[in-house]
Scaffold this motif. Structure first.
Motif, mmCIF file in Angstrom:
data_model
loop_
_atom_site.group_PDB
_atom_site.id
_atom_site.type_symbol
_atom_site.label_atom_id
_atom_site.label_comp_id
_atom_site.label_asym_id
_atom_site.label_seq_id
_atom_site.Cartn_x
_atom_site.Cartn_y
_atom_site.Cartn_z
ATOM 1 N N LEU A 171 0.816 -1.231 0.000
ATOM 2 C CA LEU A 171 0.000 0.000 0.000
ATOM 3 C C LEU A 171 0.839 1.266 0.000
ATOM 4 C CD1 LEU A 171 -2.859 -1.019 2.491
ATOM 5 C CD2 LEU A 171 -2.769 -1.284 0.005
ATOM 6 N N SER A 172 2.020 1.190 -0.577
ATOM 7 C CA SER A 172 2.843 2.384 -0.745
ATOM 8 C C SER A 172 2.750 2.850 -2.199
ATOM 9 C CB SER A 172 4.307 2.104 -0.377
ATOM 10 O OG SER A 172 4.863 1.111 -1.219
ATOM 11 N N ILE A 173 2.523 4.144 -2.364
ATOM 12 C CA ILE A 173 2.560 4.769 -3.688
ATOM 13 C C ILE A 173 3.859 5.540 -3.781
ATOM 14 C CG2 ILE A 173 1.567 6.588 -5.110
ATOM 15 C CD1 ILE A 173 -1.146 5.710 -4.417
ATOM 16 N N LYS A 174 4.664 5.194 -4.778
ATOM 17 C CA LYS A 174 5.997 5.770 -4.913
ATOM 18 C C LYS A 174 6.057 6.742 -6.081
ATOM 19 C CE LYS A 174 8.430 1.645 -3.169
ATOM 20 N NZ LYS A 174 7.232 0.894 -2.755
ATOM 21 N N PHE A 175 6.592 7.932 -5.830
ATOM 22 C CA PHE A 175 6.963 8.859 -6.900
ATOM 23 C C PHE A 175 8.422 8.563 -7.221
ATOM 24 C CE2 PHE A 175 3.392 10.938 -4.867
ATOM 25 C CZ PHE A 175 2.683 11.481 -5.928
ATOM 26 N N THR A 176 8.658 8.043 -8.413
ATOM 27 C CA THR A 176 9.963 7.428 -8.685
ATOM 28 C C THR A 176 10.897 8.216 -9.602
ATOM 29 O OG1 THR A 176 9.003 6.169 -10.537
ATOM 30 C CG2 THR A 176 8.988 5.126 -8.361
ATOM 31 N N ASN A 177 10.462 9.382 -10.066
ATOM 32 C CA ASN A 177 11.341 10.168 -10.938
ATOM 33 C C ASN A 177 11.993 11.276 -10.120
ATOM 34 O OD1 ASN A 177 12.605 11.759 -12.845
ATOM 35 N ND2 ASN A 177 10.945 11.633 -14.330
ATOM 36 N N PRO A 178 13.258 11.082 -9.688
ATOM 37 C CA PRO A 178 13.897 12.064 -8.809
ATOM 38 C C PRO A 178 14.084 13.431 -9.465
ATOM 39 C CG PRO A 178 15.510 10.480 -9.621
ATOM 40 C CD PRO A 178 14.163 9.963 -10.018
ATOM 41 N N GLN A 179 14.186 13.453 -10.794
ATOM 42 C CA GLN A 179 14.381 14.717 -11.483
ATOM 43 C C GLN A 179 13.143 15.609 -11.385
ATOM 44 O OE1 GLN A 179 17.413 15.223 -12.438
ATOM 45 N NE2 GLN A 179 17.940 13.090 -11.965
ATOM 46 N N VAL A 180 11.988 14.978 -11.212
ATOM 47 C CA VAL A 180 10.731 15.723 -11.121
ATOM 48 C C VAL A 180 10.504 16.236 -9.705
ATOM 49 C CG1 VAL A 180 8.207 15.479 -11.235
ATOM 50 C CG2 VAL A 180 9.652 14.520 -13.044
ATOM 51 N N LEU A 181 10.999 15.500 -8.705
ATOM 52 C CA LEU A 181 10.665 15.783 -7.309
ATOM 53 C C LEU A 181 11.416 16.978 -6.737
ATOM 54 C CD1 LEU A 181 10.691 12.080 -6.025
ATOM 55 C CD2 LEU A 181 8.833 13.351 -7.113
ATOM 56 N N PHE A 182 12.748 16.875 -6.709
ATOM 57 C CA PHE A 182 13.600 17.900 -6.098
ATOM 58 C C PHE A 182 14.882 18.029 -6.914
ATOM 59 C CE2 PHE A 182 11.376 15.479 -2.818
ATOM 60 C CZ PHE A 182 10.698 16.467 -2.128
ATOM 61 N N LYS A 183 15.507 19.175 -6.849
ATOM 62 C CA LYS A 183 16.838 19.315 -7.412
ATOM 63 C C LYS A 183 17.823 18.587 -6.504
ATOM 64 C CE LYS A 183 16.043 23.747 -9.731
ATOM 65 N NZ LYS A 183 16.457 25.170 -9.840
ATOM 66 N N SER A 184 18.922 18.151 -7.076
ATOM 67 C CA SER A 184 19.907 17.376 -6.317
ATOM 68 C C SER A 184 20.380 18.131 -5.076
ATOM 69 C CB SER A 184 21.114 17.055 -7.204
ATOM 70 O OG SER A 184 22.086 16.320 -6.483
ATOM 71 N N GLY A 185 20.253 17.491 -3.921
ATOM 72 C CA GLY A 185 20.709 18.086 -2.671
ATOM 73 C C GLY A 185 19.791 19.157 -2.106
ATOM 74 N N ALA A 186 18.637 19.385 -2.759
ATOM 75 C CA ALA A 186 17.722 20.443 -2.309
ATOM 76 C C ALA A 186 16.437 19.829 -1.766
ATOM 77 C CB ALA A 186 17.397 21.389 -3.456
ATOM 78 N N SER A 187 15.739 20.585 -0.940
ATOM 79 C CA SER A 187 14.494 20.088 -0.338
ATOM 80 C C SER A 187 13.255 20.813 -0.859
ATOM 81 C CB SER A 187 14.555 20.222 1.185
ATOM 82 O OG SER A 187 14.708 21.584 1.567
ATOM 83 N N GLU A 188 13.472 21.851 -1.677
ATOM 84 C CA GLU A 188 12.332 22.587 -2.219
ATOM 85 C C GLU A 188 11.657 21.754 -3.316
ATOM 86 O OE1 GLU A 188 15.383 23.907 -1.955
ATOM 87 O OE2 GLU A 188 14.994 25.130 -0.162
ATOM 88 N N ILE A 189 10.325 21.696 -3.266
ATOM 89 C CA ILE A 189 9.569 20.936 -4.259
ATOM 90 C C ILE A 189 9.600 21.662 -5.599
ATOM 91 C CG2 ILE A 189 7.311 19.937 -4.802
ATOM 92 C CD1 ILE A 189 6.662 20.074 -1.825
ATOM 93 N N THR A 190 9.870 20.931 -6.661
ATOM 94 C CA THR A 190 9.917 21.549 -7.982
ATOM 95 C C THR A 190 8.508 21.949 -8.423
ATOM 96 O OG1 THR A 190 9.600 19.470 -9.182
ATOM 97 C CG2 THR A 190 11.872 20.097 -8.614
#
Length: 238
Positions: free
Chosen positions: A78-97
């Motif tokens: 029952l886990s839904i995974k967002f699997t594209n790291p390029q879409v989620l955050f910039k490398s080393g950053a926590s701000e949502i794209t």
């Protein structure tokens, strides 16, 4: 002399009969308790299976047209995974794209359509927003794992913060908002649960870490029956 012996053995025999009857009742009561516990355990396991199967079915139906579009994956846990790291955050950053903000804006109302159904009101114990990183050091420190704990925590917290600011969330009834505040937690897991190229946990497979697949955000449901099952399993091991 004979009468004295007879007088002794008759009460003794009566006593043994009484004790046998007592032990019989104890045995029957114990067997009844064991059967009752077995029925309760079977009920818990049945509820566990049915709840997970129904939630999985509902989630799969709700997002069947979105998996490819949003790079989503739904697992049996029952886990839904967002699997594209390029879409989620910039490398080393926590701000949502901006792209991930758009996805979350559409995703969250659909997700709540499922979990806030009356039939799941007493079936869900927790909804975890989990941030996972790769094992690459962010800064030159003595403990890159802790650095990534902070990064993953910041990311999951920012996701939760963004969701709470959505107009959809703000228009929820006070009762539903209270339920979500009880259910939803933001968790940063650093690179403790990295994945291999087959999207399996490296801790279990002992394979090579796939950096891209390990960097992800998950929404995971923990059911109330899941907690009870864990307790039953612990008792069975004792």
């Amino acid at each position: 002399m004979s009468n004295k012996k007879d007088n002794f053995w008759i009460p003794y025999a009566d006593l043994m009969t009484v004790l046998m009857v007592v032990f019989l009742f104890i045995s029957i009561a114990y067997m009844g308790l064991v059967q009752f516990q077995k029925k309760e355990q079977d009920k818990i396991f049945k509820d566990y299976r049915e709840t997970k199967e129904n939630l999985y079915k509902d989630l799969n139906e709700e997002f069947k047209n979105d998996f490819k579009k949003w790079d989503l994956e739904l697992d049996k846990d029952l886990s839904i995974k967002f699997t594209n790291p390029q879409v989620l955050f910039k490398s080393g950053a926590s701000e949502i794209t901006p792209k991930f903000q758009q996805i979350l804006t559409s995703f969250f109302p659909k997700y709540l359509t499922i979990v806030l159904q009356d039939k799941y009101k007493d079936k869900i114990a927790e909804i975890r927003i989990e941030g996972h990183t790769d094992n690459i050091a962010i800064h030159e420190t003595n403990d890159p794992y802790i650095d990534n704990v902070k990064l993953s925590q910041d990311r999951s917290r920012n996701v939760l913060q963004f969701l709470r600011k959505l107009p959809y969330y703000r228009n929820l009834s006070s009762e539903k908002e209270e339920i979500l505040q009880f259910w939803i937690t933001a968790n940063g897991l650093s690179y403790g649960r990295t994945l291999d190229s087959n999207k399996k946990l490296v801790y279990i497979t002992k394979g090579k870490i796939d950096i891209e697949k390990s960097r992800r955000v998950e929404f995971k449901i923990v059911t109330t029956s899941e907690i009870l099952v864990d307790e039953v399993l612990k008792q069975m091991k004792q």
